[in-house]
Enzyme design. Structure first.
Site, PDB file in Angstrom:
ATOM      1  N   TYR A  20       5.562  21.133  46.885  1.00 50.39           N
ATOM      2  CA  TYR A  20       6.245  20.095  47.676  1.00 50.39           C
ATOM      3  C   TYR A  20       6.530  18.872  46.802  1.00 50.39           C
ATOM      4  O   TYR A  20       7.663  18.370  46.750  1.00 50.39           O
ATOM      5  CB  TYR A  20       5.383  19.697  48.885  1.00 50.39           C
ATOM      6  N   TYR A  80       8.090   6.759  49.969  1.00 55.58           N
ATOM      7  CA  TYR A  80       7.137   6.348  50.998  1.00 55.58           C
ATOM      8  C   TYR A  80       5.717   6.557  50.504  1.00 55.58           C
ATOM      9  O   TYR A  80       5.410   7.583  49.899  1.00 55.58           O
ATOM     10  CB  TYR A  80       7.257   7.199  52.280  1.00 55.58           C
ATOM     11  N   PHE A  81       4.849   5.640  50.881  1.00 55.77           N
ATOM     12  CA  PHE A  81       3.418   5.880  50.695  1.00 55.77           C
ATOM     13  C   PHE A  81       2.941   6.661  51.940  1.00 55.77           C
ATOM     14  O   PHE A  81       3.560   7.661  52.253  1.00 55.77           O
ATOM     15  CB  PHE A  81       2.707   4.572  50.328  1.00 55.77           C
ATOM     16  N   ARG A  84      -5.686   4.945  50.233  1.00 52.38           N
ATOM     17  CA  ARG A  84      -4.238   5.150  50.351  1.00 52.38           C
ATOM     18  C   ARG A  84      -3.586   3.903  50.907  1.00 52.38           C
ATOM     19  O   ARG A  84      -4.238   3.081  51.552  1.00 52.38           O
ATOM     20  CB  ARG A  84      -3.930   6.304  51.334  1.00 52.38           C
ATOM     21  N   ASP A  95      21.171  24.202  60.502  1.00 50.50           N
ATOM     22  CA  ASP A  95      20.370  24.331  59.287  1.00 50.50           C
ATOM     23  C   ASP A  95      21.232  23.830  58.125  1.00 50.50           C
ATOM     24  O   ASP A  95      22.306  24.393  57.863  1.00 50.50           O
ATOM     25  CB  ASP A  95      19.971  25.804  59.096  1.00 50.50           C
ATOM     26  N   LYS A 146      10.238  16.985  45.415  1.00 50.20           N
ATOM     27  CA  LYS A 146      10.656  15.573  45.508  1.00 50.20           C
ATOM     28  C   LYS A 146      11.062  15.048  44.128  1.00 50.20           C
ATOM     29  O   LYS A 146      12.019  14.297  43.995  1.00 50.20           O
ATOM     30  CB  LYS A 146       9.540  14.713  46.105  1.00 50.20           C
ATOM     31  N   SER A 152       8.828  10.252  47.942  1.00 55.27           N
ATOM     32  CA  SER A 152       7.413  10.117  48.284  1.00 55.27           C
ATOM     33  C   SER A 152       6.626   9.576  47.102  1.00 55.27           C
ATOM     34  O   SER A 152       6.983   9.820  45.935  1.00 55.27           O
ATOM     35  CB  SER A 152       6.884  11.511  48.648  1.00 55.27           C
ATOM     36  N   THR A 206       4.155  10.807  46.162  1.00 53.10           N
ATOM     37  CA  THR A 206       3.618  12.003  45.510  1.00 53.10           C
ATOM     38  C   THR A 206       4.224  12.188  44.112  1.00 53.10           C
ATOM     39  O   THR A 206       3.618  12.831  43.250  1.00 53.10           O
ATOM     40  CB  THR A 206       3.853  13.245  46.402  1.00 53.10           C
ATOM     41  N   ARG A 264     -11.315  17.171  48.663  1.00 56.31           N
ATOM     42  CA  ARG A 264     -10.267  18.179  48.849  1.00 56.31           C
ATOM     43  C   ARG A 264      -9.564  18.374  47.505  1.00 56.31           C
ATOM     44  O   ARG A 264      -9.195  17.379  46.850  1.00 56.31           O
ATOM     45  CB  ARG A 264      -9.276  17.686  49.912  1.00 56.31           C
ATOM     46  N   LYS A 275       7.708  19.788  54.486  1.00 55.56           N
ATOM     47  CA  LYS A 275       6.838  18.741  53.928  1.00 55.56           C
ATOM     48  C   LYS A 275       5.344  19.049  53.886  1.00 55.56           C
ATOM     49  O   LYS A 275       4.546  18.169  53.582  1.00 55.56           O
ATOM     50  CB  LYS A 275       7.050  17.448  54.700  1.00 55.56           C
ATOM     51  N   LEU A 317      15.361  21.903  63.955  1.00 55.05           N
ATOM     52  CA  LEU A 317      14.152  21.937  64.803  1.00 55.05           C
ATOM     53  C   LEU A 317      13.088  22.882  64.244  1.00 55.05           C
ATOM     54  O   LEU A 317      12.258  23.411  64.987  1.00 55.05           O
ATOM     55  CB  LEU A 317      14.501  22.307  66.264  1.00 55.05           C
TER      56      LEU A 317
END
Ligand code: NAD
Ligand code: UD1
Length: 338
Positions: free
Chosen positions: A151, A179-180, A233, A60, A155, A126, A128, A297, A86, A35
């Site tokens: 990050y 994932y995109f 994207r 954890d 991955k 990802s 990424t 950005r 993430k 959590l």
């Protein structure tokens, strides 16, 4: 007896949607989550949607002894490993935390999978890992570029670990899912994305602006080499993404995988610009968004979208929901949160 799936990070955004699809497909699940980036209310949401009690263990994954006890007391047939830190920006501030969390969790799981004879894992990777690709759409063979963030690097390292583990030990049966851009929420609005603090990602910022929580959305750059100048994207509905995980698990348990390490792009195959997203959000929800164009950005890629042929052909999976459904469900979820 139903096959039992360990869902790590199952209280989180993508994990909670996948938990629903797994249960609806007849799987028994155990969710483990510390959590750190989610709330237990997600478990209640899953239970409300499915009408079933969900086994939840707050743990954890870096705690090897606690995780070992979980493996010792359960017979899992497969694992879907979502748990990770993430936030791209945060990963540049506290890189050691990102390396420790995202790598140690995977190592602990792989070691215990070997020890307790749980060969099957689907892993959250990802797009990424590709960075700004030289060619579009991005296929699984597109070379990786140096990671733009800590990050992103975790991955890449995670994928290296999976590949090396699979090569060293035929017992492992592993699938990485790249994932995109996952967006949207469950149609019931019982579960969705719960960003903590000021969101970095586009859609939560859009919905929070519409809700009056943020004053104005900044669109980062309109001078890209794209049709309307804003960045492109491949946005994918989180429920479509969730369904792909069920198929990946079915594939592993049915021994239909063609190698003991496989990887697939998960996107729609269609690129959408930031302005298209904003316009769609306004149209389907019949409201006006306060936005302005600002500078690009740092670290953003101009455009990326997936070639989904491999997932279509090998997994028999195809995204079904479009941008309209993504924007409608994202707004319905935001309204529920208010
Ligand atoms: P999320 O933060 O909503 O879910 C991750 C969950 O893992 C959280 O509930 C968090 O509390 C838990 N967690 C983190 N570290 C843990 C630990 N050490 N032990 C136990 N639980 C831990 O994120 P999400 O959007 O659902 O992402 C799921 C996975 O998909 C992540 O691995 C993420 O990197 C990957 N991914 C996400 C996106 C995206 O845009 N959301 C895109 C590509 C890949
Ligand atoms: C980002 C991460 C990526 C990660 C993904 C999912 C970066 C550089 N990349 O991807 O590694 O896998 O999130 O967590 O951070 N935008 C705006 N205004 C905003 C927010 C975003 O215009 O307030 C634009 C961005 O410039 C981008 C698009 O919206 O063009 C999508 O942004 P975002 O949701 O942050 O996802 P990515 O940048 O694609």
């Amino acid at each position: 007896m139903a096959n039992k799936i360990l869902v790590t990070g199952g209280a989180g955004y993508i994990g909670s949607h996948t938990a629903v699809e797994l249960i609806n497909s007849g799987y028994e699940i155990t969710i483990v989550d510390d959590l750190s980036n989610s709330k237990e209310s997600a478990i209640a949401g899953i239970e409300k949607i499915t009408g079933q009690k969900v086994e939840f263990v707050k743990l954890d994954l870096r705690d090897y002894d606690a995780l070992k006890e979980l493996f010792a007391n359960n017979k899992f047939d497969a694992i879907i490993h979502f748990a990770a830190s993430k936030a791209v920006g945060e990963s540049m501030q506290i890189p050691l935390h990102y390396y420790r969390n995202n790598i140690q969790c995977l190592l602990n799981l792989l070691e215990l999978m070997d020890e307790y004879n749980v060969p099957n894992m689907a892993f959250s990777s990802s797009c990424t890992v590709y960075g700004q690709p030289d060619q579009l759409p991005v296929t699984e063979q597109t070379p990786f570029k140096p990671a733009e963030s800590t990050y992103g690097n975790t991955k890449k390292i995670n994928e290296d670990i999976l590949r090396d583990a699979a090569r060293s030990n035929e017992k492992y049966q592993l699938i990485a899912l790249r994932y995109f851009n996952p967006v949207g929420a469950h149609e019931t609005a019982e579960i969705g994305e719960l960003p903590l603090g000021v969101p970095n990602n586009l859609i939560p910022f859009v919905t929070q602006t519409a809700a009056g929580i943020r004053e104005q959305l900044s669109i980062f750059g309109d001078d890209y080499g794209t049709p309307d100048g804003t960045a492109v994207r491949d946005y994918i509905h989180v429920v479509d993404l969730a369904k792909a995980h069920v198929i990946a698990v079915d594939r592993l348990l049915g021994k239909k995988n063609k190698a003991n390490y496989e990887f697939f792009n998960l996107g729609t195959g269609k690129g959408s610009s930031v302005l298209e997203v904003v316009n769609t959000f306004e149209r389907v929800n019949d409201l006006k968004l306060n936005y302005k164009i600002v500078d690009r950005r740092a670290g953003d890629v101009e455009q990326t979208y997936a070639d989904t042929t491999l997932a279509n052909e090998e997994l028999g999976w195809k995204a079904e929901l479009g941008l309209d459904e993504m924007m409608k469900s994202a707004w319905a979820w935001q309204q529920k949160l208010n």
